[in-house]
Each structure stands twice: as C-alpha cells, then as structure tokens.
Design a protein around this motif. Structure first.
Motif, mmCIF file in Angstrom:
data_model
loop_
_atom_site.group_PDB
_atom_site.id
_atom_site.type_symbol
_atom_site.label_atom_id
_atom_site.label_comp_id
_atom_site.label_asym_id
_atom_site.label_seq_id
_atom_site.Cartn_x
_atom_site.Cartn_y
_atom_site.Cartn_z
ATOM 1 N N LEU A 1 92.065 35.455 4.194
ATOM 2 C CA LEU A 1 91.242 36.575 4.635
ATOM 3 C C LEU A 1 92.038 37.890 4.688
ATOM 4 O O LEU A 1 91.500 38.942 5.006
ATOM 5 N N SER A 2 93.340 37.816 4.393
ATOM 6 C CA SER A 2 94.178 39.004 4.496
ATOM 7 C C SER A 2 93.811 40.038 3.432
ATOM 8 O O SER A 2 93.413 39.692 2.314
ATOM 9 N N ASP A 3 93.964 41.306 3.812
ATOM 10 C CA ASP A 3 93.600 42.379 2.893
ATOM 11 C C ASP A 3 94.777 42.782 1.997
ATOM 12 O O ASP A 3 94.662 43.627 1.128
ATOM 13 N N THR A 4 95.932 42.145 2.232
ATOM 14 C CA THR A 4 97.136 42.514 1.481
ATOM 15 C C THR A 4 97.147 41.906 0.092
ATOM 16 O O THR A 4 96.366 40.992 -0.198
ATOM 17 N N THR A 5 98.044 42.358 -0.763
ATOM 18 C CA THR A 5 98.133 41.792 -2.110
ATOM 19 C C THR A 5 99.163 40.679 -2.177
ATOM 20 O O THR A 5 99.446 40.139 -3.223
ATOM 21 N N TYR A 6 99.776 40.359 -1.084
ATOM 22 C CA TYR A 6 100.728 39.247 -1.031
ATOM 23 C C TYR A 6 100.296 38.304 0.091
ATOM 24 O O TYR A 6 99.545 38.673 0.991
ATOM 25 N N LEU A 7 100.775 37.059 0.038
ATOM 26 C CA LEU A 7 100.430 36.064 1.055
ATOM 27 C C LEU A 7 101.134 36.400 2.358
ATOM 28 O O LEU A 7 102.342 36.596 2.376
ATOM 29 N N THR A 8 100.353 36.503 3.430
ATOM 30 C CA THR A 8 100.982 36.801 4.706
ATOM 31 C C THR A 8 100.167 36.235 5.844
ATOM 32 O O THR A 8 98.949 36.037 5.729
ATOM 33 N N PHE A 9 100.862 35.921 6.946
ATOM 34 C CA PHE A 9 100.180 35.417 8.134
ATOM 35 C C PHE A 9 100.904 35.948 9.365
ATOM 36 O O PHE A 9 102.136 35.948 9.393
ATOM 37 N N PRO A 10 100.253 36.452 10.371
ATOM 38 C CA PRO A 10 98.793 36.592 10.486
ATOM 39 C C PRO A 10 98.250 37.616 9.500
ATOM 40 O O PRO A 10 98.986 38.496 9.057
ATOM 41 N N PRO A 11 96.976 37.502 9.121
ATOM 42 C CA PRO A 11 96.386 38.392 8.131
ATOM 43 C C PRO A 11 96.436 39.855 8.577
ATOM 44 O O PRO A 11 96.317 40.138 9.762
ATOM 45 N N GLN A 12 96.669 40.716 7.630
ATOM 46 C CA GLN A 12 96.652 42.142 7.945
ATOM 47 C C GLN A 12 95.401 42.742 7.331
ATOM 48 O O GLN A 12 95.272 42.829 6.114
ATOM 49 N N GLY A 13 94.481 43.084 8.226
ATOM 50 C CA GLY A 13 93.181 43.563 7.764
ATOM 51 C C GLY A 13 92.354 42.378 7.333
ATOM 52 O O GLY A 13 92.898 41.338 6.951
ATOM 53 N N LEU A 14 91.039 42.480 7.424
ATOM 54 C CA LEU A 14 90.177 41.369 7.032
ATOM 55 C C LEU A 14 89.380 41.745 5.800
ATOM 56 O O LEU A 14 88.842 42.835 5.715
ATOM 57 N N SER A 15 89.347 40.794 4.829
ATOM 58 C CA SER A 15 88.576 41.096 3.621
ATOM 59 C C SER A 15 88.219 39.802 2.913
ATOM 60 O O SER A 15 88.901 38.780 3.049
ATOM 61 N N LEU A 16 87.144 39.835 2.171
ATOM 62 C CA LEU A 16 86.744 38.671 1.385
ATOM 63 C C LEU A 16 87.113 38.884 -0.084
ATOM 64 O O LEU A 16 86.687 38.129 -0.938
ATOM 65 N N ARG A 17 87.942 39.927 -0.355
ATOM 66 C CA ARG A 17 88.185 40.272 -1.764
ATOM 67 C C ARG A 17 88.880 39.163 -2.534
ATOM 68 O O ARG A 17 88.678 38.991 -3.732
ATOM 69 N N TRP A 18 89.689 38.367 -1.841
ATOM 70 C CA TRP A 18 90.395 37.305 -2.565
ATOM 71 C C TRP A 18 89.472 36.150 -2.914
ATOM 72 O O TRP A 18 89.711 35.433 -3.870
ATOM 73 N N PHE A 19 88.405 36.020 -2.117
ATOM 74 C CA PHE A 19 87.389 35.024 -2.497
ATOM 75 C C PHE A 19 86.653 35.505 -3.738
ATOM 76 O O PHE A 19 86.386 34.742 -4.655
ATOM 77 N N GLU A 20 86.351 36.837 -3.743
ATOM 78 C CA GLU A 20 85.686 37.398 -4.923
ATOM 79 C C GLU A 20 86.581 37.266 -6.142
ATOM 80 O O GLU A 20 86.133 36.979 -7.252
ATOM 81 N N ASN A 21 87.885 37.430 -5.881
ATOM 82 C CA ASN A 21 88.843 37.380 -6.974
ATOM 83 C C ASN A 21 88.842 36.032 -7.696
ATOM 84 O O ASN A 21 89.076 35.952 -8.895
#
Ligand SMILES: Nc1ncnc2c1ncn2[C@@H]1O[C@H](COP(=O)(O)OP(=O)(O)OP(=O)(O)O)[C@@H](O)[C@H]1O
Ligand SMILES: [Mg+2]
Lengths: 354, 262
Positions: free
Chosen positions: B32-52
């Motif tokens: 759910l992270s909004d970043t372009t790299y894998l990170t935890f805890p998520p920074q910002g929430l987004s569904l863009r990677w699901f769309e991706n």
C-alpha cells in the motif's frame, strides 16, 4: 406376487478359496426359509449370489422359473434388508422408502401414496422427513424393511437384520417381520446365527456348515429328529453315544456301547426301527441321574453339579465317555457318587453312525 | 470458574502470533506504500501498485495462465482421482496394498525432483508444448490430494448402501452418482480447494516447465523480483494471498477449516 426360488448346485469361490460347494435350496411360494450357521459358513455369500453381487462358478438360480444366474443385480427385483441397515444417509426416510419406486418410474402422487401407506404400516409416518442419522436402530431397521417391501418384490432376503438391536427389540421386530411377510405372502430367505430367532420365525430352517446345508427341515423336525451328528449337536443333543445292536427281541433291542455298557431300547420310542450300528443322541435332560444302581442305565461317576433352575446338571464319567445328565431338584447328589444314567426316550433320538 | 493463565504462556502465544502474522502485515503494508521502492511501514497510502500489476502485460497474462492451469488440472485430477479413490476403497481387500501407495507417491517425492523428472520426460522427452506440460505437471502434483481426501470421506461410507440401491433397481453407474457421490460431497469440495490452492501457489514444478512466452504467476513474481524492487511485488503477493484466502473462506463456510486439518 410371490414366486418360488430354486438354487441348484451352486458353488462359489473368493479367489482360490471355495466358499460354497454344490449347494441346493428350494424356497416355496410364500415360504420363509432361514439359513442358520456359525460365522463364516457362507450364509451371506448365498444371499449375495441370489442378489447378483457375486457370480457362482457353477450352478443356477431361478426365481419363478426365470433364470437369474446371469442377470445383473439391478434387474433382479429382490428386496434386501441388511444387517447395518444400509440406508441412504443423504435422503429423508420418505425418500429412502421411495427410492425403489422412483427406479421403476413411479412418480408424483402415486409414489407418495404408496410411500405414506408403507410408512404407516411400519409405524414411521411421523418420521418421514427425518434423515437416517437421526433415527434409533429399531427405527432404521423399520425404514430398511419398508424400503424393501414397498417395491412388492417377489423375493425378500434378510441378512441378520436384527443383530444390531437389543434383545427385547429383537423379539418384537422378528414378530413384526414375520407378520408383514405373512400378510404379503412374500417368499423369503432369512439369514441369522441365532437359533431361537431362526426357529421362531421360519417355516423351514437350513442348517449350514462350511458352505454346505447339513439339514433343511421344519424347526420341529430339526429339534426332535436331527439327521446327523452335526445338526444334533447344533440343536442341543450334547451326548452322542455310538452303539451296536447285539440282540433283537421283537419290540425291543439290546445295544452295546464302548466299555460294555448295555441298554435295552423299545423300538416304538425310536420310530419303529433301529439299525445295527447307530448313535444314541441325548440332550442333557435326556439322561436322568439315579442313585438306584439296580436300574438299567449307563453306570457313571458324578462330577461337577450346576444349578439350571428346572433341574441340576451333572458332568459324568462313564465307560462310554464323558456325558452330561440332569437330576431332580429334590435330590441333589454329590460329586464322586456312583450312579446310573437312564435315557429318557422323548429327549433322545437315533442317528446314523458317522 | 476460569483458571489463571500463566504469563509465560501468554507471551509465547503472542510471539507465535507475531511470527505468523508479522510477515503478512509487512507485505500488505508495503503493497500500500506510495513510494517507488519497497518499504515498511508504508509511506503514504496508495493503490497504484495494485493498478501496476494489471498495467504489466506479463502479470496479466500469467494470472490468466495460472487460473487456467489451476482449474484444468484440478478438474482432471478430480475426474481421475475420484474414481480411483472409489475403486481403492470399494475393492480394498482384492487390491494389492502398494496400489494405494502409488497414488500418494508424488507427495513423497520432493517436488523439485518431480519437476525435474517431468522436464526430462514430458517436456524434452516427448516434446510436449509448455501449456499442456504444465497441465500434466500440476495434475500429477494435486492428484494425491484428491485420492487422499476422497478416500477419507469414503472411509465413513457404507458401501452396503450402494448395494441396497442396486438391489432396488438402480444401475451401478447411476448409483455412483445418486448414492456414492452425494455422500462424499464435502470431500469433493475440500479436494477441489486444496488442489486449486496447491496449483496456483506452485513454484517447484512450474519453474522447470514454464518457458518462453508461457509462465505462471509465482514464476513471474520470481522473475520480476530479479529485476525490480518496487512494491508491485508486494501487491501481487497480496493478490495471491487474497485468492487463497477467498478459496479458504469458501471451505470455512461449507465445511469448517478443521476438515482440512484432518
Ligand atoms: N470378499 C471376500 N474375500 C475373501 N473371502 C471372503 C470374502 N467374503 C467372505 N469371505 C469368506 O467366505 C466365507 C463365507 O463368508 P460369509 O460372509 O458368507 O459368511 P457368513 O456365514 O455370512 O458369516 P457371518 O455370520 O459372520 O456373517 C468366510 O470364510 C469368509 O472368510
Ligand atoms: Mg454374514
């Protein structure tokens, strides 16, 4: 609708093991014949052959003159009742009973009418919508019975239908089965290893041993005049004494057993004829113990005494071997006493030597 | 009256729970992270990677392929396995004991070995194209589950009921469908679900059998990880998990999960 069943000279094998050998059996129209015998003697195998779940290696089976031997099981039109009920677990009582009618293309109101009538007869109307899992053993067996009867088969077969029920229910149910069978006049084969059950329910009983029928007769005949030593022992003739006629004197014969024991036997008590060599078969109540040594009888030394309620039973050692006899309650006798054992003709019979 | 629970026991339970659920939380979080790299805890929430996921053609294709393979191989395994389990149970006395072992053999062989031998025989030996080869491999993989699960439900079935039906005039084949099958219904559903999950998650067999142009989702995930380290991988893992959970939920609804633990 009722038909005659003829089993002629059938043999059956499981793999290399011979289970039935040259077995023949006729069951008349409307007759109930029991197959009685110890575990493993081939009773179930006989039923499975008639039902078509097993093919005989030789011999034929006909029902009402029609040859069944090669007919597939589902075309034989035989009502079966199994030991463990074999109900369809996923179907209601009514659907279980209606199953056979459905296979015969009987649908709609007619099926419902016949199922309801059958459930009424076996007293299960109130349970029509239950699943078998929610029934008692006795109720299950009634469903199984109804399911087999409703198709009005020309032949009914029962494989130890009551052996999973308690003693009291067993007696009630066997009366019920007999009444239903009589009312419909359905030719029936009934398998059991309970002698009392077989004798009480049957027109005739076939006593089986190791894949063969030892004797097929009415319960009365089996009980009073067994045809051979096996059947005699089976129906309770505990004492079998081989004898030889040494003297014939008109209406009486004198016969001798091992150890020089001599007995005088009136012919009229033994069907008017006694062959030269025979076996005297007596129940325990057929040998009466008397301390009067002047009486004619088998000399014996008493062993263990047990109380039977109606009499005392004694183990006895005689020159003719170990015997079991009865004595009156009024006169208990002690072990070690010398006595005579006197045959009581009504409780004794004569067999051909083995 | 409730007995006091030992604090150590509570601590242990919490630890086990963390170990079981922790990784899942991390994966879901990263997805759910909004970043372009894998990170935890998520920074910002987004569904863009699901769309991706669906934007990448390879993922779209492999999701379809995986579903196809799971459905087809499960169906084949049921068609083969149910009659096999029936025959094994119905004629247990007459059949040699090793026969039932034969059907569970694929479970005993390490999956990698099975995959490799399939590559050697089916794919290179008989030159079977990739898709049918995958079907064959997955069918072999899941067949033992069908036989085991259906055998377990048949163990409670009294075959005398089948004979009763036949004696009442029902032909043998029809009897199988009207009397036997309804009584192993729960087994069939359980087998279906087990097979489906096993197939859709399989790596060890597919890795040998996939090839140019055709791949399955788990293999595609592996391939993707080798090149990219963006949260797509987390979101696709979540998708795979969601699929599995959905299927499990159906089991839970119809039979209860305890059925699978048996
Ligand atoms: N499927 C089978 N395979 C091999 N032998 C069998 C099989 N079924 C029965 N037998 C053998 O055949 C013989 C007769 O069996 P059957 O079932 O007819 O006996 P039964 O008289 O019905 O006994 P019970 O009173 O115990 O039911 C037995 O010795 C049994 O061990
Ligand atoms: Mg039997």
């Amino acid at each position: 609708m009722t038909q005659k069943l003829s089993i002629s000279n059938i043999s059956a094998h499981y793999g290399q093991t011979k289970v039935l050998e040259d077995l023949s059996l006729e069951v008349g129209e409307g007759e109930l014949v029991s197959l009685l015998g110890a575990s493993g003697c081939g009773k179930t195998t006989t039923l499975r052959l008639v039902a078509g779940f097993l093919t005989p290696t030789s011999g034929t089976i006909t029902l009402g003159g029609k040859d069944l031997t090669r007919l597939p099981a589902h075309k034989r039109d035989i009502g079966l009742v199994f030991q463990n009920y074999a109900l369809f677990p996923h179907m209601s009582v009514a659907d279980n009973v209606g199953f056979g009618l459905k296979q015969r293309g009987i649908n709609g109101p007619e099926r419902k009418t016949r199922v309801d009538a059958m459930l009424e007869r076996v007293g299960l109307s109130a349970l029509a919508d239950r699943l078998p899992g929610a029934l008692s053993g006795g109720q299950k067996q009634r469903v199984a019975l109804a399911r087999a009867l409703v198709i009005e088969p020309p032949l009914l077969m029962f494989d130890e239908p009551l052996s999973n029920l308690d003693a009291k229910l067993r007696i009630d149910m066997r009366v019920e089965i007999r009444q239903l069978q009589r009312a419909n006049g359905t030719t029936s084969v009934y398998v059991t290893h309970d002698q009392e059950e077989a004798f009480s329910i049957s027109d005739r009983v076939a006593i089986m041993h190791q894949g063969r029928i030892m004797q097929l007769d009415t319960p009365e005949t089996l009980y009073q005049r067994p045809a051979n030593a096996f059947v005699a022992r089976f129906v309770g003739f505990e004492n079998l004494v081989p004898m030889r006629v040494v003297e014939r004197d008109g209406a009486k014969v004198t016969a001798e057993a091992e150890g020089g024991v001599r007995l005088t036997l009136p012919l009229e008590n033994y069907g008017g004829h006694i062959p030269d060599a025979f076996v005297l078969a007596c129940r325990d109540e057929g040998l009466s113990v008397t301390p009067d040594l002047a009486m004619e009888g088998i000399p014996a030394t008493l062993g263990l005494r047990t109380y039977l309620g109606r009499a005392y039973q004694y183990q006895a050692e005689t020159p003719a071997g170990h015997l079991v006899a009865n004595g009156p309650l009024t006169q208990p006798l002690e072990p070690g006493m010398a006595v005579k054992l006197v045959p009581v003709p009504e409780q004794c019979t004569i067999l051909a030597p083995e | 009256m409730t007995r006091p629970v030992h604090p150590l026991l509570i601590a242990l339970t919490v630890l086990v729970f963390i170990f079981l659920v922790g990784p899942l939380v991390i994966v879901v979080g990263s997805a759910l992270s909004d970043t372009t790299y894998l990170t935890f805890p998520p920074q910002g929430l987004s569904l863009r990677w699901f769309e991706n996921i669906f934007a990448i053609a390879a993922f779209r294709r492999t999701i379809i392929t995986s579903l196809q393979i799971a459905f087809i191989s499960t169906a084949i395994a049921l068609v083969i396995g149910i009659p096999a389990a029936y025959a094994l149970n119905r004629h247990r006395i007459q059949l040699p004991a090793w026969l039932s072992t034969l059907f569970v053999l694929p479970v005993l062989v390490p999956e990698l070995v099975l995959g490799f031998s399939l590559l050697k025989s089916v794919a290179t030996g008989f030159q079977v194209p990739i898709f049918p080869a995958l079907i064959i491999g997955h069918t072999l993989l899941v067949l033992p589950y069908v036989v085991r699960v259906i055998s377990a439900s048949l163990a409670n079935f009294d075959f005398a009921a089948e004979e009763a039906a036949v004696s009442l005039g029902s032909p043998p084949l029809k009897t199988f469908f009207t009397i036997v099958l309804p009584n192993v219904r729960s087994g069939v559903i359980a087998a279906f679900i087990l097979c489906f999950i096993t197939s859709i998650n399989d790596v060890s067999i597919s890795i040998f059998l996939t090839g140019p142009g055709i791949s399955t989702l788990p293999i595609q995930i592996l391939a993707h990880v080798e090149q990219f380290f963006d949260p797509t991988i987390a979101s696709v893992s979540v998708l795979l998990m969601a699929l599995t959970v959905a299927v499990m939920a159906v089991v839970e609804r119809t039979l209860g999960l305890t059925f699978l633990a048996k």
